[in-house]
Design an enzyme around this catalytic site. Structure first.
Site, short mmCIF file in Angstrom:
data_model
loop_
_atom_site.label_atom_id
_atom_site.label_comp_id
_atom_site.label_asym_id
_atom_site.label_seq_id
_atom_site.Cartn_x
_atom_site.Cartn_y
_atom_site.Cartn_z
N SER A 23 0.83 -1.21 0.00
CA SER A 23 0.00 0.00 0.00
C SER A 23 0.86 1.26 0.00
O SER A 23 0.56 2.23 -0.70
CB SER A 23 -0.88 0.04 1.25
OG SER A 23 -1.87 -0.92 1.19
N ARG A 27 1.37 4.29 -2.97
CA ARG A 27 1.15 5.71 -2.67
C ARG A 27 2.40 6.54 -2.93
O ARG A 27 2.31 7.67 -3.41
CB ARG A 27 0.68 5.86 -1.21
CG ARG A 27 -0.80 5.45 -1.07
CD ARG A 27 -1.16 5.14 0.36
NE ARG A 27 -2.58 4.87 0.54
CZ ARG A 27 -3.18 3.71 0.24
NH1 ARG A 27 -2.48 2.72 -0.27
NH2 ARG A 27 -4.48 3.55 0.44
N GLY A 94 -6.36 -3.37 -7.34
CA GLY A 94 -7.47 -2.50 -6.97
C GLY A 94 -6.98 -1.13 -6.53
O GLY A 94 -7.61 -0.11 -6.82
N ARG A 122 -14.29 -6.52 -10.02
CA ARG A 122 -14.32 -5.84 -8.73
C ARG A 122 -15.13 -4.55 -8.79
O ARG A 122 -15.10 -3.84 -9.79
CB ARG A 122 -12.88 -5.61 -8.23
CG ARG A 122 -12.21 -6.98 -8.03
CD ARG A 122 -10.87 -6.88 -7.43
NE ARG A 122 -10.92 -6.33 -6.09
CZ ARG A 122 -9.84 -6.02 -5.39
NH1 ARG A 122 -8.64 -6.19 -5.91
NH2 ARG A 122 -9.96 -5.52 -4.18
N SER A 167 -13.31 1.72 3.34
CA SER A 167 -12.36 1.36 2.30
C SER A 167 -11.30 2.43 2.14
O SER A 167 -11.62 3.59 1.83
CB SER A 167 -13.09 1.15 0.97
OG SER A 167 -12.17 1.20 -0.10
N ASP A 316 -6.78 -7.75 5.02
CA ASP A 316 -5.99 -8.61 4.11
C ASP A 316 -5.45 -9.86 4.81
O ASP A 316 -4.86 -10.72 4.17
CB ASP A 316 -4.83 -7.81 3.51
CG ASP A 316 -5.35 -6.75 2.54
OD1 ASP A 316 -6.51 -6.87 2.08
OD2 ASP A 316 -4.60 -5.80 2.24
N LYS A 343 -12.62 -9.16 -2.96
CA LYS A 343 -11.16 -8.96 -3.03
C LYS A 343 -10.63 -9.67 -4.28
O LYS A 343 -11.39 -9.98 -5.18
CB LYS A 343 -10.51 -9.49 -1.75
CG LYS A 343 -10.85 -8.65 -0.52
CD LYS A 343 -10.29 -7.25 -0.65
CE LYS A 343 -10.67 -6.36 0.50
NZ LYS A 343 -10.29 -4.97 0.28
N ARG A 347 -12.85 -14.31 -1.05
CA ARG A 347 -11.98 -14.98 -0.06
C ARG A 347 -12.75 -15.81 0.96
O ARG A 347 -12.18 -16.71 1.57
CB ARG A 347 -11.06 -13.95 0.62
CG ARG A 347 -9.98 -13.47 -0.32
CD ARG A 347 -8.99 -12.52 0.30
NE ARG A 347 -7.91 -12.26 -0.64
CZ ARG A 347 -7.09 -11.21 -0.58
NH1 ARG A 347 -7.23 -10.32 0.40
NH2 ARG A 347 -6.14 -11.05 -1.48
#
Ligand code: S3P
Length: 429
Positions: A23, A27, A94, A122, A167, A316, A343, A347
């Site tokens: 993540s 970014r 995503g 998704r 989210s 996750d 996801k 899952r």
């Protein structure tokens, strides 16, 4: 031969550095591409998902190079992106498609974003709704639900948006659009999701204010180039933590792990279940808390119930948490986790069907699972559904199973953790 055979492990021992945070790597590339001047990213995650973000910004005209293991980005400012000449392929990611959509919403050109067969199923309505309210024109497949997304951005107005789901991808998409909007954009989260955007964007010069679950951002004339060091990914470390917990004669040190509280739900849950995990040498790296973790196995662990409020901080880690639950005393119930169905794979369904093959009693609910603990796992042929976290979690299950476990579709681990199996070999050797 996209599969691996796994045998039961006698120990799980040594020192390991997990993959850099996914993540945070995304970014760092995104914000650097929007900044004026040069940025340097250290300890960047060289895996398929963050490379999808790099490729997207190259297609948008940004020069990105790798030098001595570091990523060097020459940003051209918030308005320096150019119209892409072709469709942008976001692969499996995503985070790439949703965060970039927020930026493209504020840019006055046409672009199309797509991805692999998983990403194309998704849900995108969750970003299309707020970005359209801000003034972007966005169309998507299947009645505006799924990628490809066609975006014609332009002049945006600030909104106050109450998110229906917790989210970080949606929150970050709106905050990035907010950089381009007139006025102050406010996002309200139902439960706090990972806050890497709020931590990192101000270090590039953005003005962000946080009051409880309300995050506001001012439109920004300029972001400035920066140096970012990416910590280790707690989500990758989680596989080793659970491995050490469940395999006898384990003694594991995991170095340089991000312990941002919006990410470490699993750590505290494992401790509550009875795991012996020590958190030491806490320090800050580029605004993120980092530590070394020490874990020994095998302790008796007890089942517990996971509720909706706990889900975002372990979103996750659900696949690997399920493996821990199979060994806990009692029945573990996870509810309020319907997000897990959208996801990289469904899952809830993936874990229920694959753990059943190994002999675990599981009940599936629309929003979760219950797992009967103290189960003896039996080797089986396992599908990963091309989902990296299912492949890694089921491989850890293989290490505590009787007989041989074959995991199919293991190339998916390259999404977030190339080298995962080399580390497993070393720790079990
Ligand atoms: C991510 C946020 C989470 C997480 C994903 C990465 C991010 O998704 O599951 O792997 O980088 O912002 P949601 O924000 O959709 O829950």
């Amino acid at each position: 031969m996209d599969r691996i055979e796994i045998y039961s492990a006698k120990h799980f021992r040594g020192e390991v550095i997990p993959a850099p945070d996914k993540s945070i790597s995304h970014r760092a590339v995104i914000f650097s591409s929007l900044a004026n001047g040069r940025s340097v990213i250290k300890n960047f995650l060289k895996a398929e998902d963050p490379f999808s973000t790099i490729n997207a910004f190259r297609a948008l005209g940004i020069q990105i190079e790798e030098k001595n293991g570091e990523i060097i980005i020459d940003g051209r400012g918030l308005n320096g992106l150019k119209e892409p000449e072709d469709v942008i392929n976001c692969g499996n990611s995503g985070t790439t498609i949703r965060l970039i959509s927020g930026i493209l919403a504020g840019n006055p050109f046409f672009s199309v974003l797509t991805g692999d067969s998983s990403l194309r199923t998704r849900p995108m309505g969750r970003i299309i709704t707020p970005l359209s309210q801000m003034g972007a024109e966005i169309r998507a497949r299947s009645d505006n639900k799924y990628p490809p997304l066609a975006i014609k951005g332009g002049h945006l107005k600030a909104i106050r948006y109450e998110m229906p789901v917790a989210s970080a991808q949606v929150k970050s998409s709106i905050l990035l659009a907010g950089l381009y909007a007139d006025g102050i954009t406010e996002v309200i989260e139902p439960v706090k999701s990972r806050d890497h955007t709020e931590r990192m964007l101000p270090s590039f010069g953005a003005e962000i204010d946080i009051k409880n679950n309300v995050i506001s951002i001012k439109s920004s004339p300029e972001l400035k180039g920066n140096i970012v060091e990416v910590p280790g990914d707690f989500s990758s470390a989680a596989f080793f933590l659970v491995g050490a917990l469940l395999i006898e004669n384990s003694d594991l040190t995991i170095k340089n792990v991000g312990i941002n509280p919006t990410r470490t739900g699993l750590l505290h849950i494992l401790q509550e279940m009875g795991a012996d995990i020590k958190i030491e040498n806490i320090r800050f790296v580029s605004g993120e808390p980092v530590a070394d973790l020490y874990c020994t196995g095998r302790k008796k662990i007890k089942a517990l119930n996971i509720t909706k409020e706990q889900i975002p901080s372990m979103i996750d880690e659900f696949p690997i948490f399920c493996i821990a639950a199979t060994q806990a005393e009692g029945v573990t119930t996870i509810r309020g986790a319907e997000e897990l169905r959208v996801k990289e794979s469904d899952r809830i369904k993936s874990m229920a069907s694959e753990l059943r093959k190994m002999g675990v009693e599981i009940e599936e609910y629309p929003d979760g699972l219950s797992i009967k603990g103290s189960s003896s796992l039996k080797g089986a042929v396992i599908e990963s559904y091309n989902d990296h976290r299912i492949a890694m979690a089921m491989s850890i299950a293989g290490l505590i199973a009787e007989g041989v476990t074959t995991v199919n579709g293991i190339s998916s681990v390259n999404i977030s953790f190339p080298g995962f199996f080399d580390i497993i070999r070393r720790l079990t050797h």
